[in-house]
Design a protein around this motif. Structure first.
Motif, PDB file in Angstrom:
ATOM      1  N   UNK A 226      71.458  49.973  79.591  1.00  0.00           N
ATOM      2  CA  UNK A 226      72.337  48.924  80.126  1.00  0.00           C
ATOM      3  C   UNK A 226      72.935  48.098  78.991  1.00  0.00           C
ATOM      4  N   UNK A 227      72.097  47.701  78.039  1.00  0.00           N
ATOM      5  CA  UNK A 227      72.577  46.902  76.914  1.00  0.00           C
ATOM      6  C   UNK A 227      73.651  47.652  76.128  1.00  0.00           C
ATOM      7  N   UNK A 228      73.435  48.950  75.929  1.00  0.00           N
ATOM      8  CA  UNK A 228      74.406  49.754  75.182  1.00  0.00           C
ATOM      9  C   UNK A 228      75.684  49.967  75.982  1.00  0.00           C
ATOM     10  N   UNK A 229      75.549  50.027  77.305  1.00  0.00           N
ATOM     11  CA  UNK A 229      76.690  50.361  78.167  1.00  0.00           C
ATOM     12  C   UNK A 229      77.501  49.135  78.572  1.00  0.00           C
ATOM     13  N   UNK A 230      76.969  47.944  78.321  1.00  0.00           N
ATOM     14  CA  UNK A 230      77.570  46.723  78.857  1.00  0.00           C
ATOM     15  C   UNK A 230      79.042  46.552  78.475  1.00  0.00           C
ATOM     16  N   UNK A 231      79.419  47.032  77.297  1.00  0.00           N
ATOM     17  CA  UNK A 231      80.777  46.771  76.804  1.00  0.00           C
ATOM     18  C   UNK A 231      81.810  47.764  77.306  1.00  0.00           C
ATOM     19  N   UNK A 232      81.350  48.697  78.150  1.00  0.00           N
ATOM     20  CA  UNK A 232      82.296  49.522  78.887  1.00  0.00           C
ATOM     21  C   UNK A 232      82.912  50.690  78.153  1.00  0.00           C
TER      22      UNK A 232
ATOM     23  N   UNK B 185      79.701  40.737  93.977  1.00  0.00           N
ATOM     24  CA  UNK B 185      80.363  41.958  93.501  1.00  0.00           C
ATOM     25  C   UNK B 185      81.404  41.593  92.439  1.00  0.00           C
ATOM     26  N   UNK B 186      82.160  40.536  92.701  1.00  0.00           N
ATOM     27  CA  UNK B 186      83.165  40.098  91.730  1.00  0.00           C
ATOM     28  C   UNK B 186      82.526  39.474  90.488  1.00  0.00           C
ATOM     29  N   UNK B 187      81.359  38.879  90.647  1.00  0.00           N
ATOM     30  CA  UNK B 187      80.638  38.341  89.491  1.00  0.00           C
ATOM     31  C   UNK B 187      80.302  39.475  88.522  1.00  0.00           C
ATOM     32  N   UNK B 188      79.781  40.574  89.069  1.00  0.00           N
ATOM     33  CA  UNK B 188      79.428  41.731  88.242  1.00  0.00           C
ATOM     34  C   UNK B 188      80.691  42.318  87.597  1.00  0.00           C
ATOM     35  N   UNK B 189      81.741  42.466  88.367  1.00  0.00           N
ATOM     36  CA  UNK B 189      83.010  42.984  87.817  1.00  0.00           C
ATOM     37  C   UNK B 189      83.504  42.104  86.665  1.00  0.00           C
ATOM     38  N   UNK B 190      83.356  40.801  86.838  1.00  0.00           N
ATOM     39  CA  UNK B 190      83.860  39.871  85.819  1.00  0.00           C
ATOM     40  C   UNK B 190      83.006  39.908  84.548  1.00  0.00           C
TER      41      UNK B 190
ATOM     42  N   UNK C 232      72.065  39.377  77.965  1.00  0.00           N
ATOM     43  CA  UNK C 232      70.746  39.977  77.736  1.00  0.00           C
ATOM     44  C   UNK C 232      69.691  39.378  78.671  1.00  0.00           C
ATOM     45  N   UNK C 233      69.955  38.161  79.163  1.00  0.00           N
ATOM     46  CA  UNK C 233      68.967  37.514  80.026  1.00  0.00           C
ATOM     47  C   UNK C 233      69.146  37.882  81.493  1.00  0.00           C
TER      48      UNK C 233
ATOM     49  N   UNK D   6      71.381  42.161  86.719  1.00  0.00           N
ATOM     50  CA  UNK D   6      72.581  41.962  87.533  1.00  0.00           C
ATOM     51  C   UNK D   6      73.548  43.138  87.438  1.00  0.00           C
ATOM     52  N   UNK D   7      73.572  43.794  86.271  1.00  0.00           N
ATOM     53  CA  UNK D   7      74.554  44.881  86.114  1.00  0.00           C
ATOM     54  C   UNK D   7      73.885  46.252  86.035  1.00  0.00           C
ATOM     55  N   UNK D   8      72.546  46.266  86.086  1.00  0.00           N
ATOM     56  CA  UNK D   8      71.800  47.510  85.868  1.00  0.00           C
ATOM     57  C   UNK D   8      72.223  48.627  86.833  1.00  0.00           C
ATOM     58  N   UNK D   9      72.396  48.278  88.112  1.00  0.00           N
ATOM     59  CA  UNK D   9      72.669  49.304  89.124  1.00  0.00           C
ATOM     60  C   UNK D   9      74.027  49.969  88.920  1.00  0.00           C
ATOM     61  N   UNK D  10      74.940  49.273  88.245  1.00  0.00           N
ATOM     62  CA  UNK D  10      76.304  49.800  88.147  1.00  0.00           C
ATOM     63  C   UNK D  10      76.712  50.100  86.705  1.00  0.00           C
ATOM     64  N   UNK D  11      75.739  50.087  85.787  1.00  0.00           N
ATOM     65  CA  UNK D  11      76.060  50.286  84.373  1.00  0.00           C
ATOM     66  C   UNK D  11      75.139  51.337  83.779  1.00  0.00           C
TER      67      UNK D  11
END
Lengths: 422, 422
Positions: free
Chosen positions: A177-183, B341-346, B393-394, B398-403
């Motif tokens: 996730x950390x590596x992928x965060x920047x898209x 959903x928009x929070x994660x997108x942002x 990082x904290x 929140x983004x794990x499921x989609x990243x």
């Protein structure tokens, strides 16, 4: 062979004061390009400069990041106006409690967790990005299981470059996730880390890899120079003085040799007085080939299979190991190692005394610092800098088993008193 | 009532330009002390000042942290020489890709993930530490499930104060480790977060709590002032100009009101021109009592039960909510909210475009910014600042499921080509 000249395809001044690449082993010179090994002796190439006049005032007037040192780096003079993450100029913390606890009089922590992606990798990647731009590369790449992945992903995003990071497919979810965060592209390779690296080498030699800048392979000579900024900042933050002692972690060993290079450049340019400094290298016992060679008095490094919680330092066959030995010998320093139990203790010691939550690599340097004092190798009366190169948030697992609530109580004053907390 | 004077027990100048506490509701004044509510109307107390002359040059000559604004804060003039974490002066990033993508001409991200423990909480806690020192408190405390715990633990460690952080006993392991890393007392309370807070209130009123500074309770008037530094920095980093628009997250609402207070002080002191600025508040839909009141045209806030991934903003009964409505109304701004959903997108948008990996709170502000532009509430031609108050990082979960990895391949060029990566 004719004197090498900067390639006609490069914009004049694209690499600032850098004039050539030169082989660290045989001295052969090459024009600036995406090369990393000598064609004659296979030695590593590094950047050679012709510096102009650089003054303290000129530097002080620059931005609060590594670009204040642009006249000392292989980057164009207008680098600060280009889109990048502007890393560096992190805090040099004058310790209060840690120095007292270790019995060291003037102890400073150079805390690189303050960088944009919270490790020193932002420094080296920032220089690699400029080289990639200069060479017209459109994809920034690396293999990594940790800090480098984030640094490359973030820097590429900001710079508007495509990024492609290669990881082993069995990496833990949190690191993915950390590596992928920047898209950017994040490619999982079915294989272990060695197989990932082998694949990357194949890709660099193949037409499919054209236009790709692997920050620590074909851009390595530029990339490595980013570590010099640690030396510049430490000296400037000490009031344009060199520290008398410095403790630096060893992964490939590049960072240590570049900090030494940075100190020597400052002396040569007259920016600091030529005072003696001793360089100490720090390794985790579970991956300590350089420390082992140092202690055995060998000049060559025998590769090891890493087994330590300090994953960001776990390079079993460190490319710059022999040069590290040279630097530590020349400056009157040493190389030391500590086991994982002491690494964890040192992470907690740094956090408890100075409020700095370091990565496992920071536990290695602080742990080695303690050991170096205890064994009389380091002078506690001399001014000393210890590096924390990363952030504890990225290696929570290292301290998880031994860190938790100190008490559990019911929500009542009675329970609070019973627990002895009043 | 006689004119209040600073308590005789305080060192003269201990609170710098601060001269009293005053009630935000009825204006009643009190001498500076560990008080937080008006004895007459129970309104919140805030710090009142008598500023001397402060110049841009004086500020520019100060350190690269919040103490450059010491003459505008309730801290002694020599605050920078005391042991603390020296937060602030974080980057104001001039966006390239994000602004273009959202169609906003001059868009800046104020990135507070660059603080020592990677959230804006370091700013407010730093001021609370000075107040604790002034009042002779020996324990720094708070209840927290996140950023505040780390900020208090780290600041106390560095300052040489005891710390005691209270958490609900069912907190996730990762958050417990982060809170415990700095080695202070970490007390798990068998109960939910409300019960933890109720217990803390009991403790403050009990002799067992003597000498304890709860940063956001009995030190709250001082603590809150730390958020003013965001306003000062933004204005200075824009070249001593106010932004035309600013988007700020709302938890208790304190931060938004203090940024407004900071801008007004700069105008009053002649440090910036008196140009109009519009303040926009941002909430997550799952905890949007202020946004709901704004949209309904109400002056009072109806408390809600939070249900959002933006935990650092999940305050269902925001104490400063009515004041937020006042500020947004007075300045011609608005309050908006976005769903998770928009929070994660942002979060991903900010990371992909600028290389800034923000917390869920950053997803809320960037998500609201996007919505405010799309709905025509925010002028895309005006200079705009959006806050990122914490670090991705904290809030990896929140983004794990989609990243994750964008491709999985075998370690071969053939497999690489098949995946369309060449």
């Amino acid at each position: 062979m004719a004197t090498p000249t900067i390639s006609q395809t490069l914009v004049p001044g694209a690499f600032g004061p850098a004039v050539a690449l030169s082989c660290r082993e045989c001295g052969e010179r090459y024009e600036l390009g995406p090369k990393f090994a000598c064609e004659f002796c296979f030695g590593p190439l590094e950047v050679a400069y012709e510096f102009g006049t650089v003054t303290r005032e000129q530097i002080a007037a620059g931005p609060n990041n590594i670009w204040r040192y642009a006249p000392l780096l292989p980057v164009p003079a207008d680098v600060a106006s280009k889109p990048n993450l502007n890393p560096g100029f992190t805090k040099l913390v004058e310790t209060r409690n840690l120095g007292r606890e270790l019995g060291i009089k003037n102890l400073y922590v150079k805390d690189d967790s303050g960088n944009p992606t919270h490790s020193f990798k932002d420094r080296v990647v920032a220089i690699a990005v400029e080289a990639a731009r200069n060479f017209g590369f459109t994809t920034l790449s690396c293999s990594s299981t940790g800090n480098l992945a984030g640094a490359v992903g973030a820097a590429a995003a900001r710079a508007g470059l495509r990024s492609c990071v290669f990881i082993p497919s069995d990496l833990e979810a949190g690191k993915v996730v950390t590596a992928a965060a920047y898209g950017g592209e994040l490619v999982a390779i079915e294989g272990n880390y060695d197989e990932v690296n082998r694949f990357c080498s194949e890709l660099i030699g193949d037409p499919a890899g054209e236009g790709w800048g692997f920050v620590n392979v074909n851009l390595r000579p530029y990339y490595g120079e980013g570590s010099k900024t640690l030396a510049y900042e430490i000296a400037e933050q000490l009031g344009w003085r060199l520290p008398e002692q410095i403790v630096i972690p060893i992964a490939s060993g590049s960072q240590l040799t570049k900090i030494d290079k940075g100190f020597r450049e400052l002396i040569k340019l007259g920016l600091v007085e030529d005072t003696p400094y001793r360089v100490f290298g720090a390794q985790a016992e579970g991956c300590s080939p350089v420390s082992a060679a140092w202690k055995a008095g060998h000049d060559v490094i025998r590769p090891v299979k890493p087994d330590t919680i300090a994953k960001s330092l776990a390079i079993g066959n460190p490319a710059d190991g022999p040069y590290v030995l040279d630097v530590c010998k020349r400056t009157g320093g040493a190389v030391e190692d500590v086991d994982d139990v002491r690494v964890v203790e040192a992470i907690k010691l740094l956090a408890r005394t100075e409020g700095i939550f370091g990565e496992t690599a920071g536990g290695v340097t602080v742990g080695c610092l303690k050991k170096l004092v205890e064994t009389g190798q380091l002078d506690p009366a001399a001014s000393t800098v210890v590096l924390n190169t990363g952030d504890g948030l990225k290696t929570l697992d290292a301290i998880e088993a031994t860190t938790g609530a100190t008490a559990t109580i019911r929500p009542s004053l009675e329970s609070f008193r019973e627990a002895g907390l009043a």
